[in-house]
Enzyme design. Structure first.
Site, PDB file in Angstrom:
ATOM      1  N   LYS A   1      44.043  13.224  28.993  1.00 45.76           N
ATOM      2  CA  LYS A   1      44.636  12.898  30.202  1.00 45.76           C
ATOM      3  C   LYS A   1      43.803  13.738  31.248  1.00 45.76           C
ATOM      4  O   LYS A   1      44.183  14.875  31.209  1.00 45.76           O
ATOM      5  CB  LYS A   1      46.104  12.867  30.284  1.00 45.76           C
ATOM      6  CG  LYS A   1      46.687  12.633  31.547  1.00 45.76           C
ATOM      7  CD  LYS A   1      48.273  12.356  31.538  1.00 45.76           C
ATOM      8  CE  LYS A   1      48.876  11.677  32.604  1.00 45.76           C
ATOM      9  NZ  LYS A   1      50.588  11.435  32.470  1.00 45.76           N
TER      10      LYS A   1
ATOM     11  N   CYS B   1      46.770  22.039  30.260  1.00 44.50           N
ATOM     12  CA  CYS B   1      47.570  23.248  29.884  1.00 44.50           C
ATOM     13  C   CYS B   1      46.792  24.389  29.930  1.00 44.50           C
ATOM     14  O   CYS B   1      45.309  24.469  29.724  1.00 44.50           O
ATOM     15  CB  CYS B   1      48.123  23.130  28.280  1.00 44.50           C
ATOM     16  SG  CYS B   1      49.086  21.692  28.034  1.00 44.50           S
TER      17      CYS B   1
ATOM     18  N   GLY C   1      55.373  14.849  25.699  1.00 46.14           N
ATOM     19  CA  GLY C   1      54.395  15.925  25.259  1.00 46.14           C
ATOM     20  C   GLY C   1      54.841  16.890  24.137  1.00 46.14           C
ATOM     21  O   GLY C   1      55.905  17.247  24.202  1.00 46.14           O
TER      22      GLY C   1
ATOM     23  N   ASN D   1      47.079  16.209  26.556  1.00 45.20           N
ATOM     24  CA  ASN D   1      47.418  16.691  27.775  1.00 45.20           C
ATOM     25  C   ASN D   1      46.428  17.881  27.982  1.00 45.20           C
ATOM     26  O   ASN D   1      46.649  19.047  27.142  1.00 45.20           O
ATOM     27  CB  ASN D   1      48.893  17.107  27.882  1.00 45.20           C
ATOM     28  CG  ASN D   1      49.127  17.943  29.169  1.00 45.20           C
ATOM     29  OD1 ASN D   1      48.420  18.373  30.008  1.00 45.20           O
ATOM     30  ND2 ASN D   1      50.603  18.470  29.351  1.00 45.20           N
TER      31      ASN D   1
END
Lengths: 271, 311
Positions: B172, B137, B53, B134
């Protein structure tokens, strides 16, 4: 270069209450091993325990392609490993990590090992003796029955001094007390592995006397190759970030590490 | 019986515009930048390498301990340690490009602007096949609420990234939600080309001697075989409701696991924790899928996608 190899168990014997020595025929890996490196061992084909276990290379018989591991049973993975029978297959990944810096010919070196932490020091002693080095080992353990490694060092011509917490053999007390009888000026290098409080004392002794030194750390690991960043460790030389014990270590120069005596080690204590 | 010699089955697949030679990718955060595993295989053969990432600025990550093994799984709380997008572009991408690796970048951030800024920096660099987002977070502007748990934020972040890039974009999805179909629909509305499912499940472990949480970050993400049934269920639910390519993953250890994901509705699969157990897992799994296809007369992998769905 690291690789995968299916080794074969030649021997897996209990050497103390909770300690075992496993000899594995793994010629390809054996040829690559440097003292201080580790093997990442798959314990079972099932998923519990799931992850490989990093174990220090204890000794290598280069010509016969045999690697010895000294390990302490601390949990599910090592308990299963202790049950591995002769001729069983062992899934090995390695050798991994940065090993010890070898001394040059005819140097005089001092090793300080505590408990199962003595493991990475034996192969170092072997190769140092091949280089005609004078090698002294200070070895600490909980009791005399845990000092079995001493004879393996003595066979290599290493001068061994022992300390036991229970007074059953050697000096009665902690191994670091033996440093009081050592003159740092007699040595060109120091190597240590054991519980963090022990290494903290050893490391400050070496630094106080300007003695070059290396130590070996342990940490929980997943990948073993620097990909997952799971084995992060806070070390002076890597601030503000973290060191990866698997690929930056497990061996570090003592100057890179600031160990506080109370830095809690989860396992692998002076036993 | 067909007596003609059977030709090799076709494992190639198209994951929303990401062309893969075979349907097995390696998951972000489990394979570094690929080179960590070069001793063990030719990494260019892997279906796709989803790299570590990447954030706009370098991150040092969480304090240790960062991982702990759990029954048939592990918890991790790495905290997005990475050198930042500039280092990714200057040091890691050229290497992967020269090797001929199919690279999927993985973006992380704490604001919509963060994601957009990283996507903009990637734009125009050769050697990136797609972008995985991602979205597990925390959004600092929303009091740390995870992007991936709110359909509105999911849509916004996908839209923002799509505006900055011509590359296929694949959020994701976090499994830590009540209604995964709602989140998937929001991602699709935002313009997602594919979905990556699933990220880790939030969990924790406690050290009873020390009487405190094991992980430095207290909570961590659970991965490994323990989460496979959850991942399968979510992929099955989403594939049943909508037509969007899915990269399925969650505890895949072998070809049988991978085929379950494909039959649930995944166009391709990702191996994560499995790489730690077997560094060659992605290749072994691709080979196992090929064997299954040969044994069962399947000519193209797409024939198996969603095969377990109600007809």
């Amino acid at each position: 270069m690291a690789a995968l190899e299916i080794g074969r168990v030649l021997d897996n014997r209990q050497v103390a209450r909770d300690k075992y020595v496993m000899d594995i025929a793994a010629p390809a890996t054996a040829r690559q091993c440097q003292p201080g490196q580790f093997l990442h061992i798959r314990i079972t084909d099932t998923y519990d325990p799931l992850l490989r276990r990093p174990l220090s290379v204890y000794d290598v018989l280069f010509d016969s392609g045999i690697i010895s591991l000294l390990y302490r049973v601390v949990g599910q993975g090592t308990s299963l490993l202790a049950k591995a029978a002769v001729d069983e297959a062992v899934d090995i990944m390695g050798p991994l990590g940065q090993g010890f810096t070898l001394p040059s010919e005819n140097e005089s070196i001092i090793l300080v090992g505590g408990g199962v932490g003595v493991a990475p020091l034996l192969y170092l002693a072997r190769l140092s003796r091949v280089r005609q080095c004078r090698v002294r080992l200070l070895l600490g353990a909980a009791g005399g029955a845990q000092l079995g490694a001493a004879s393996r060092f003595e066979k290599l011509g290493v001068e061994v001094k022992t300390a036991c917490l229970d007074g059953s053999a050697g000096y009665h007390g902690v191994v670091t007390d033996l440093l009081e009888h050592e003159d740092a000026g007699d040595y060109s290098r120091l190597y240590t592995c054991g519980p963090a409080p022990m290494m903290a004392v050893v490391s400050s002794w070496a630094q106080a006397h300007g003695l070059w030194g290396e130590l070996s750390l342990e940490e929980h690991m997943a990948c073993g190759v620097g990909a997952c960043l799971g084995c992060a460790c806070q070390l002076k030389a890597f601030e503000p970030g973290y060191a990866k014990v698997c690929t930056d270590g497990p061996v570090f120069n003592i100057q890179a590490v600031e160990l506080s005596p109370d830095q809690a080690r989860k396992e692998g204590h002076n036993e | 019986m067909n007596s003609r010699p059977m030709s090799y089955p076709d494992l190639s697949t198209d994951l929303g515009g990401i062309k893969m030679n075979n349907p097995v990718a390696v998951a972000s955060g489990t394979f570094g930048y690929g080179r960590e595993y070069e001793d063990y295989m030719d990494i260019a053969v892997i279906g796709a390498v989803i790299v570590k990432g990447t954030t706009l600025e370098p991150r040092v990550g969480n304090p240790p301990p960062r991982i702990i093994e759990t029954p048939a799984g592990m918890l991790n709380a790495i905290g997005l340690e990475n050198p930042g997008v500039d280092i990714f572009l200057s040091e890691h991408l050229p290497y992967l490009r020269d090797k001929g690796v199919t690279v999927i970048a993985n973006l992380a951030g704490n604001s919509i602007d963060d994601y957009a800024a990283v996507a903009a920096k990637l734009e125009g660099h050769a050697g990136i096949a797609g972008i995985e987002l991602n979205i597990s977070c925390p959004n600092v502007k929303k009091g740390g609420l995870q992007f991936g748990t709110d359909p509105v934020m999911v849509k916004q972040v996908v839209e923002a990234v799509k505006q900055e890039t011509f590359l296929p974009v694949m959020p994701k999805l976090s499994p830590n939600v009540t209604n995964i179909v709602e989140i998937a629909a929001a991602a699709r509305e935002g313009g997602a080309d594919a979905l990556s499912m699933i990220n880790t499940l939030m969990g924790m472990a406690i050290d009873i001697e020390q009487r405190r949480p094991v992980l430095g970050n207290v909570f961590g993400g659970l991965s490994g075989p323990a989460i496979k049934p959850v991942a399968l269920r979510m992929i099955y639910q989403v594939h049943r409701e909508m037509d969007i390519p899915i990269l399925g993953g969650g505890g895949i250890m072998n070809a049988r696991d991978a085929l379950e994901f494909i039959m649930a509705g995944a166009t391709a699969v990702s191996v994560g924790t499995g790489n730690f157990v077997n560094p060659r897992a992605a290749l072994d799994i691709a080979r196992g899928i090929q064997g299954f296809m040969q044994d069962n007369g399947v000519k193209q992998i797409s024939e198996l996608v969603g095969a377990a769905q109600p007809r």
